[in-house]
Motif scaffolding. Structure first.
Motif, PDB file in Angstrom:
ATOM      1  N   LEU A 136       0.846  -1.185   0.000  1.00 22.32           N
ATOM      2  CA  LEU A 136       0.000   0.000   0.000  1.00 22.32           C
ATOM      3  C   LEU A 136       0.888   1.245   0.000  1.00 22.32           C
ATOM      4  O   LEU A 136       1.873   1.316   0.743  1.00 22.32           O
ATOM      5  CB  LEU A 136      -0.894  -0.003   1.246  1.00 22.32           C
ATOM      6  CG  LEU A 136      -1.794   1.219   1.468  1.00 22.32           C
ATOM      7  CD1 LEU A 136      -2.802   1.375   0.338  1.00 22.32           C
ATOM      8  CD2 LEU A 136      -2.502   1.107   2.815  1.00 22.32           C
ATOM      9  N   ARG A 137       0.546   2.222  -0.839  1.00 23.63           N
ATOM     10  CA  ARG A 137       1.302   3.471  -0.842  1.00 23.63           C
ATOM     11  C   ARG A 137       1.280   4.096   0.553  1.00 23.63           C
ATOM     12  O   ARG A 137       0.243   4.077   1.229  1.00 23.63           O
ATOM     13  CB  ARG A 137       0.676   4.460  -1.831  1.00 23.63           C
ATOM     14  CG  ARG A 137       0.951   4.181  -3.275  1.00 23.63           C
ATOM     15  CD  ARG A 137       0.112   5.091  -4.177  1.00 23.63           C
ATOM     16  NE  ARG A 137       0.108   6.492  -3.750  1.00 23.63           N
ATOM     17  CZ  ARG A 137      -0.670   7.439  -4.294  1.00 23.63           C
ATOM     18  NH1 ARG A 137      -1.515   7.107  -5.269  1.00 23.63           N
ATOM     19  NH2 ARG A 137      -0.633   8.682  -3.875  1.00 23.63           N
ATOM     20  N   PRO A 138       2.389   4.664   1.006  1.00 21.78           N
ATOM     21  CA  PRO A 138       2.381   5.308   2.323  1.00 21.78           C
ATOM     22  C   PRO A 138       1.331   6.409   2.436  1.00 21.78           C
ATOM     23  O   PRO A 138       0.838   6.691   3.538  1.00 21.78           O
ATOM     24  CB  PRO A 138       3.800   5.879   2.442  1.00 21.78           C
ATOM     25  CG  PRO A 138       4.631   4.980   1.567  1.00 21.78           C
ATOM     26  CD  PRO A 138       3.733   4.632   0.410  1.00 21.78           C
ATOM     27  N   ASP A 139       0.975   7.026   1.314  1.00 19.91           N
ATOM     28  CA  ASP A 139      -0.079   8.044   1.328  1.00 19.91           C
ATOM     29  C   ASP A 139      -1.400   7.478   0.791  1.00 19.91           C
ATOM     30  O   ASP A 139      -2.293   8.229   0.411  1.00 19.91           O
ATOM     31  CB  ASP A 139       0.330   9.278   0.520  1.00 19.91           C
ATOM     32  CG  ASP A 139       0.627   8.957  -0.942  1.00 19.91           C
ATOM     33  OD1 ASP A 139       0.779   7.754  -1.273  1.00 19.91           O
ATOM     34  OD2 ASP A 139       0.708   9.897  -1.760  1.00 19.91           O
ATOM     35  N   GLY A 140      -1.515   6.141   0.800  1.00 19.41           N
ATOM     36  CA  GLY A 140      -2.739   5.505   0.333  1.00 19.41           C
ATOM     37  C   GLY A 140      -3.754   5.334   1.447  1.00 19.41           C
ATOM     38  O   GLY A 140      -3.593   5.850   2.562  1.00 19.41           O
ATOM     39  N   VAL A 141      -4.814   4.573   1.139  1.00 21.83           N
ATOM     40  CA  VAL A 141      -5.915   4.382   2.073  1.00 21.83           C
ATOM     41  C   VAL A 141      -6.152   2.892   2.286  1.00 21.83           C
ATOM     42  O   VAL A 141      -6.186   2.116   1.323  1.00 21.83           O
ATOM     43  CB  VAL A 141      -7.212   5.037   1.550  1.00 21.83           C
ATOM     44  CG1 VAL A 141      -8.395   4.682   2.449  1.00 21.83           C
ATOM     45  CG2 VAL A 141      -7.054   6.552   1.480  1.00 21.83           C
ATOM     46  N   ALA A 142      -6.312   2.499   3.547  1.00 26.92           N
ATOM     47  CA  ALA A 142      -6.713   1.140   3.893  1.00 26.92           C
ATOM     48  C   ALA A 142      -8.167   1.178   4.338  1.00 26.92           C
ATOM     49  O   ALA A 142      -8.609   2.131   4.978  1.00 26.92           O
ATOM     50  CB  ALA A 142      -5.839   0.587   5.005  1.00 26.92           C
ATOM     51  N   VAL A 143      -8.922   0.120   3.979  1.00 25.78           N
ATOM     52  CA  VAL A 143     -10.350   0.050   4.310  1.00 25.78           C
ATOM     53  C   VAL A 143     -10.623  -1.280   4.990  1.00 25.78           C
ATOM     54  O   VAL A 143     -10.191  -2.333   4.517  1.00 25.78           O
ATOM     55  CB  VAL A 143     -11.221   0.171   3.038  1.00 25.78           C
ATOM     56  CG1 VAL A 143     -12.698   0.117   3.400  1.00 25.78           C
ATOM     57  CG2 VAL A 143     -10.902   1.460   2.283  1.00 25.78           C
ATOM     58  N   MET A 144     -11.353  -1.232   6.110  1.00 19.32           N
ATOM     59  CA  MET A 144     -11.781  -2.458   6.770  1.00 19.32           C
ATOM     60  C   MET A 144     -13.055  -2.175   7.560  1.00 19.32           C
ATOM     61  O   MET A 144     -13.405  -1.022   7.814  1.00 19.32           O
ATOM     62  CB  MET A 144     -10.695  -2.992   7.707  1.00 19.32           C
ATOM     63  CG  MET A 144     -10.515  -2.199   8.977  1.00 19.32           C
ATOM     64  SD  MET A 144      -9.368  -3.008  10.127  1.00 19.32           S
ATOM     65  CE  MET A 144      -9.681  -2.049  11.615  1.00 19.32           C
ATOM     66  N   ALA A 145     -13.756  -3.239   7.927  1.00  9.50           N
ATOM     67  CA  ALA A 145     -14.960  -3.097   8.736  1.00  9.50           C
ATOM     68  C   ALA A 145     -14.581  -2.811  10.184  1.00  9.50           C
ATOM     69  O   ALA A 145     -13.511  -3.205  10.652  1.00  9.50           O
ATOM     70  CB  ALA A 145     -15.809  -4.359   8.664  1.00  9.50           C
TER      71      ALA A 145
END
Length: 404
Positions: A136-145
């Protein structure tokens, strides 16, 4: 707060989905929503490679760091602006993401699976988490519940990377509040696994609230759609556009797929092949089952043996009738596999030949019953010894319904 990532320069925006269960459902939904948002998108998941024109092709991955970059480049040459990827644990472990920067990474949860390959839960989870702390890009976004299984591990991986985390579900950054009375009305109408009827509500994205109609209503299916929606919104798509497109999203084949109904009997297939997935499938179809829930399932050979009795226990606890059969025995003695599953469901009916087990389940079904055939979903072969025997649970079910 849902803030879009900065668009990459010179390459398509890329999403990747990992987890133990639900990956394909989220990945295929993401691809559909990317297109609804106006992007020319291509995808790679367990169904195959979907090109920018919407055609599906068989995927034959190589254990090479060149595989995914070459796949993406072919789609870019055809005009792809966005790529949706399913991050299987095998391709993460084998380094296929080494040269694939990920803008939005999604986790569906970390459960028990594939211990026969990885040796321990820690090694298996570590391979999955590499998507978040390495690719994941360091300036990216992670998504989880919000209630993501082992979400603590995902949070820690995202923090190590320095990326932003967006949560989905009650109390999260993105959530849905059902319209008053909508759930009861759908239940009274006899919805099974969300088929044919959905959930109406208000979708909240940060501070924005939008009316939405989902084509599903079971909590896991709703969460999977919200994960996909959040991934696309995190790439900069309008929340209103994504919300409007959600009602048209179709599930991949073999995932709680209703095959047919006859004389009040509903027949469904699902890919559930581990304890968490089997539990989810049984819980999904129970609310829409007026009569008995009959489950047909087995366990795969040459795979984690410790999960077999647990699957038997879940089936016995959550279904009214359990029919134990063969899955993909591979080169392992099929009787030994069934014996180990039976430890958890000693009162089950055992019918070794899978086609016979499916027919028996349909024949014993009464009006109001649901027959759930779990484990293989949309697979078209059964692995017996070293042979690939033609077999499709869906075809067997259709024929059995016609004969019943």
């Amino acid at each position: 707060m849902v803030q879009p990532v900065n668009p990459p320069v010179g390459r398509p925006v890329t999403t990747a989905v990992t987890g133990t269960n639900g990956k394909t459902s989220v990945a295929t939904a993401t691809l559909q929503l990317l297109r609804a948002a106006g992007l020319r998108a291509a995808g790679y998941d367990s169904t195959g490679i979907t090109d920018v024109h919407g055609s599906l092709h068989e995927a034959r991955p190589r254990r090479s760091a060149d595989y995914l970059p070459e796949l993406i480049e072919r789609q870019v040459r055809d005009g792809a602006q966005a790529i949706s990827l399913e991050a299987f644990v095998g391709i993460l472990k084998d380094g296929l993401f080494e040269r694939v920067p990920v803008d939005v990474a999604v986790c569906t949860g970390l459960e028990r699976d594939h211990l026969d390959v990885h040796g321990s839960l820690e090694a298996y989870w570590g391979a999955k988490l590499s998507l978040f702390d390495q690719h994941l890009r360091p300036d990216g976004v992670a998504v989880m519940a919000v209630d993501c299984a082992r979400g603590d591990l995902v949070r820690a991986a995202v923090a190590r990377r320095g990326a932003r985390l967006v949560t989905v579900g009650e109390g999260g950054d993105v959530h849905i509040a059902p319209d008053a009375g909508a759930g009861q009305a759908a239940d009274e109408a006899g919805a099974v696994g969300g088929a044919g009827r959905g959930l109406a509500g208000q979708l909240t994205v940060g501070t924005e609230t939008i009316p939405v109609q989902l084509p599903v209503r079971h909590s896991i299916a709703v969460t999977n759609l919200l994960l996909a929606a959040t991934a696309v919104i995190s790439l900069g798509a309008s929340p209103a556009t994504v919300a409007a497109a959600l009602t048209q999203v179709t599930a991949p084949p073999g995932r709680l797929e209703t095959i047919g109904r006859r004389d009040g009997v509903t027949a469904i297939v699902d890919t559930a092949h581990n304890p968490a997935a089997l539990r989810t499938a049984l819980q999904a179809v129970r609310p829409g089952t007026a009569g008995r829930l009959i489950v047909v399932f087995g366990a795969g050979g040459e795979r984690d043996r410790a999960k077999r009795p647990e699957m038997g226990e879940l089936a016995a606890a959550l279904a009214d009738v359990v029919v134990l059969t063969d899955d993909n025995p591979r080169r392992e003695p099929a009787q030994r596999i069934r014996d180990e599953v039976r430890v958890g469901c000693p009162g089950c009916l055992e019918i070794p030949r899978r086609s016979d087990a499916i027919r028996a389940a349909v024949l014993m079904a009464r009006p109001g019953d649901t027959v759930l055939v779990a484990g293989k979903g949309d697979e078209t072969v059964q692995l017996v010894g070293t042979r690939r025997v033609p077999h499709d649970d869906r075809d067997i079910l259709r024929a059995a319904l016609g004969e019943a």
